[in-house]
Write an enzyme that holds these catalytic residues in place. Sequence first.
Site, PDB file in Angstrom:
ATOM      1  N   GLU A 105      -4.167   2.609  -2.733  1.00  0.00           N
ATOM      2  CA  GLU A 105      -4.891   1.370  -3.029  1.00  0.00           C
ATOM      3  C   GLU A 105      -4.736   1.093  -4.517  1.00  0.00           C
ATOM      4  O   GLU A 105      -5.017   1.959  -5.345  1.00  0.00           O
ATOM      5  CB  GLU A 105      -6.379   1.514  -2.694  1.00  0.00           C
ATOM      6  CG  GLU A 105      -6.685   1.390  -1.224  1.00  0.00           C
ATOM      7  CD  GLU A 105      -6.614  -0.039  -0.718  1.00  0.00           C
ATOM      8  OE1 GLU A 105      -6.143  -0.943  -1.434  1.00  0.00           O
ATOM      9  OE2 GLU A 105      -7.031  -0.249   0.421  1.00  0.00           O
TER      10      GLU A 105
ATOM     11  N   GLU B 184      -5.711  -2.309  -6.502  1.00  0.00           N
ATOM     12  CA  GLU B 184      -6.171  -3.678  -6.312  1.00  0.00           C
ATOM     13  C   GLU B 184      -6.902  -4.225  -7.533  1.00  0.00           C
ATOM     14  O   GLU B 184      -7.586  -3.490  -8.238  1.00  0.00           O
ATOM     15  CB  GLU B 184      -7.121  -3.757  -5.111  1.00  0.00           C
ATOM     16  CG  GLU B 184      -6.430  -3.425  -3.810  1.00  0.00           C
ATOM     17  CD  GLU B 184      -7.310  -3.572  -2.589  1.00  0.00           C
ATOM     18  OE1 GLU B 184      -6.753  -3.802  -1.504  1.00  0.00           O
ATOM     19  OE2 GLU B 184      -8.550  -3.452  -2.700  1.00  0.00           O
TER      20      GLU B 184
ATOM     21  N   HIS C 297       0.817  -1.210   0.000  1.00  0.00           N
ATOM     22  CA  HIS C 297       0.000   0.000   0.000  1.00  0.00           C
ATOM     23  C   HIS C 297       0.855   1.267   0.000  1.00  0.00           C
ATOM     24  O   HIS C 297       0.430   2.300  -0.509  1.00  0.00           O
ATOM     25  CB  HIS C 297      -0.978  -0.015   1.184  1.00  0.00           C
ATOM     26  CG  HIS C 297      -2.095  -0.985   0.998  1.00  0.00           C
ATOM     27  ND1 HIS C 297      -2.144  -2.190   1.658  1.00  0.00           N
ATOM     28  CD2 HIS C 297      -3.198  -0.941   0.219  1.00  0.00           C
ATOM     29  CE1 HIS C 297      -3.234  -2.843   1.289  1.00  0.00           C
ATOM     30  NE2 HIS C 297      -3.899  -2.107   0.418  1.00  0.00           N
TER      31      HIS C 297
ATOM     32  N   HIS D 196      -2.319  -5.635  -6.324  1.00  0.00           N
ATOM     33  CA  HIS D 196      -2.443  -6.878  -5.580  1.00  0.00           C
ATOM     34  C   HIS D 196      -3.895  -7.361  -5.578  1.00  0.00           C
ATOM     35  O   HIS D 196      -4.811  -6.618  -5.870  1.00  0.00           O
ATOM     36  CB  HIS D 196      -1.913  -6.724  -4.146  1.00  0.00           C
ATOM     37  CG  HIS D 196      -2.584  -5.652  -3.362  1.00  0.00           C
ATOM     38  ND1 HIS D 196      -2.231  -4.320  -3.453  1.00  0.00           N
ATOM     39  CD2 HIS D 196      -3.595  -5.702  -2.473  1.00  0.00           C
ATOM     40  CE1 HIS D 196      -2.992  -3.611  -2.645  1.00  0.00           C
ATOM     41  NE2 HIS D 196      -3.835  -4.429  -2.033  1.00  0.00           N
TER      42      HIS D 196
ATOM     43  N   GLU E 198     -15.054 -11.340  10.470  1.00  0.00           N
ATOM     44  CA  GLU E 198     -15.364  -9.923  10.708  1.00  0.00           C
ATOM     45  C   GLU E 198     -16.810  -9.682  11.110  1.00  0.00           C
ATOM     46  O   GLU E 198     -17.093  -8.827  11.949  1.00  0.00           O
ATOM     47  CB  GLU E 198     -15.059  -9.091   9.459  1.00  0.00           C
ATOM     48  CG  GLU E 198     -13.590  -8.951   9.176  1.00  0.00           C
ATOM     49  CD  GLU E 198     -13.286  -7.975   8.054  1.00  0.00           C
ATOM     50  OE1 GLU E 198     -14.174  -7.186   7.654  1.00  0.00           O
ATOM     51  OE2 GLU E 198     -12.142  -7.988   7.567  1.00  0.00           O
TER      52      GLU E 198
ATOM     53  N   TRP F 185     -12.763   1.903  -2.471  1.00  0.00           N
ATOM     54  CA  TRP F 185     -13.195   0.732  -3.237  1.00  0.00           C
ATOM     55  C   TRP F 185     -14.703   0.594  -3.235  1.00  0.00           C
ATOM     56  O   TRP F 185     -15.282   0.176  -4.228  1.00  0.00           O
ATOM     57  CB  TRP F 185     -12.521  -0.547  -2.742  1.00  0.00           C
ATOM     58  CG  TRP F 185     -12.786  -0.891  -1.305  1.00  0.00           C
ATOM     59  CD1 TRP F 185     -13.830  -1.623  -0.808  1.00  0.00           C
ATOM     60  CD2 TRP F 185     -11.992  -0.504  -0.180  1.00  0.00           C
ATOM     61  NE1 TRP F 185     -13.740  -1.708   0.561  1.00  0.00           N
ATOM     62  CE2 TRP F 185     -12.615  -1.029   0.975  1.00  0.00           C
ATOM     63  CE3 TRP F 185     -10.811   0.222  -0.038  1.00  0.00           C
ATOM     64  CZ2 TRP F 185     -12.099  -0.858   2.257  1.00  0.00           C
ATOM     65  CZ3 TRP F 185     -10.302   0.400   1.241  1.00  0.00           C
ATOM     66  CH2 TRP F 185     -10.942  -0.136   2.362  1.00  0.00           C
TER      67      TRP F 185
ATOM     68  N   HIS G 258      -7.771  -9.443   1.767  1.00  0.00           N
ATOM     69  CA  HIS G 258      -6.791  -9.933   0.803  1.00  0.00           C
ATOM     70  C   HIS G 258      -6.590 -11.430   1.014  1.00  0.00           C
ATOM     71  O   HIS G 258      -6.214 -11.838   2.126  1.00  0.00           O
ATOM     72  CB  HIS G 258      -5.453  -9.224   1.016  1.00  0.00           C
ATOM     73  CG  HIS G 258      -5.551  -7.739   0.980  1.00  0.00           C
ATOM     74  ND1 HIS G 258      -5.695  -6.975   2.124  1.00  0.00           N
ATOM     75  CD2 HIS G 258      -5.558  -6.883  -0.055  1.00  0.00           C
ATOM     76  CE1 HIS G 258      -5.757  -5.699   1.777  1.00  0.00           C
ATOM     77  NE2 HIS G 258      -5.679  -5.614   0.471  1.00  0.00           N
TER      78      HIS G 258
ATOM     79  N   CYS H 113     -14.202  -6.888   3.298  1.00  0.00           N
ATOM     80  CA  CYS H 113     -13.190  -6.816   2.249  1.00  0.00           C
ATOM     81  C   CYS H 113     -11.851  -7.229   2.856  1.00  0.00           C
ATOM     82  O   CYS H 113     -11.607  -6.987   4.040  1.00  0.00           O
ATOM     83  CB  CYS H 113     -13.098  -5.427   1.648  1.00  0.00           C
ATOM     84  SG  CYS H 113     -13.253  -4.107   2.833  1.00  0.00           S
TER      85      CYS H 113
ATOM     86  N   TYR I  33      -8.689  -1.029  -9.675  1.00  0.00           N
ATOM     87  CA  TYR I  33      -8.777   0.390  -9.350  1.00  0.00           C
ATOM     88  C   TYR I  33      -7.479   0.839  -8.707  1.00  0.00           C
ATOM     89  O   TYR I  33      -6.686   0.028  -8.210  1.00  0.00           O
ATOM     90  CB  TYR I  33      -9.983   0.692  -8.459  1.00  0.00           C
ATOM     91  CG  TYR I  33      -9.828   0.238  -7.032  1.00  0.00           C
ATOM     92  CD1 TYR I  33      -9.381   1.114  -6.054  1.00  0.00           C
ATOM     93  CD2 TYR I  33     -10.111  -1.064  -6.667  1.00  0.00           C
ATOM     94  CE1 TYR I  33      -9.226   0.703  -4.743  1.00  0.00           C
ATOM     95  CE2 TYR I  33      -9.954  -1.488  -5.363  1.00  0.00           C
ATOM     96  CZ  TYR I  33      -9.514  -0.601  -4.414  1.00  0.00           C
ATOM     97  OH  TYR I  33      -9.344  -1.014  -3.119  1.00  0.00           O
TER      98      TYR I  33
END
Length: 177
Positions: A112, A114, A26, A32, A87, A159, A69, A67, A102
Amino acid sequence: MMLRDKVLLVDRQDTVLGEMDKLQAHQEGRLHRAFSIFIFNSFGQMLIHQRAETKYHGAGLWTNACCSHPQAGETLAASASERLDYEMGIQCKLQRTFSFVYHGRVENGLVEHELDHVFVGTFDGDPKINREEVADFQWIDLDTLADWLTRSPQAFTIWFRKALPMVVEEMSKRSNP
């Protein structure tokens, strides 16, 4: 629960090029792999959550249900399901609908960048939020959400602002074949 301190560096075709520390990726704005989960209830409302104040970016901002990774050795689907449960305390069937790339600056000098895989699911009830990740949540109808987003885009993650119109379009296609 798997520690999520790395990201998978990818090209625009989602070919894995390597692995990097999440914060470093980041800081450098490296492309990524990520995923975003959008959850709807049977009334057509979307679940959004406010990110915990302890997040290193996006703290206190509103966003989609979950959200994260995926980590090396995980499939996207397994990673998305595991993270949604961790979460939000939600277990439901998720369907991968599309992906997009984006790029944008966020606070703390971070970027960001991603390739975001978007999953959609249906769940009725209230989540059991993990306070380390989530400060608050709400079910919201899309018209109210669109109005809020128009009035206060800075209240939402980058995002989410980019993905939401695509998710709404995709859901519209599904309900009007």
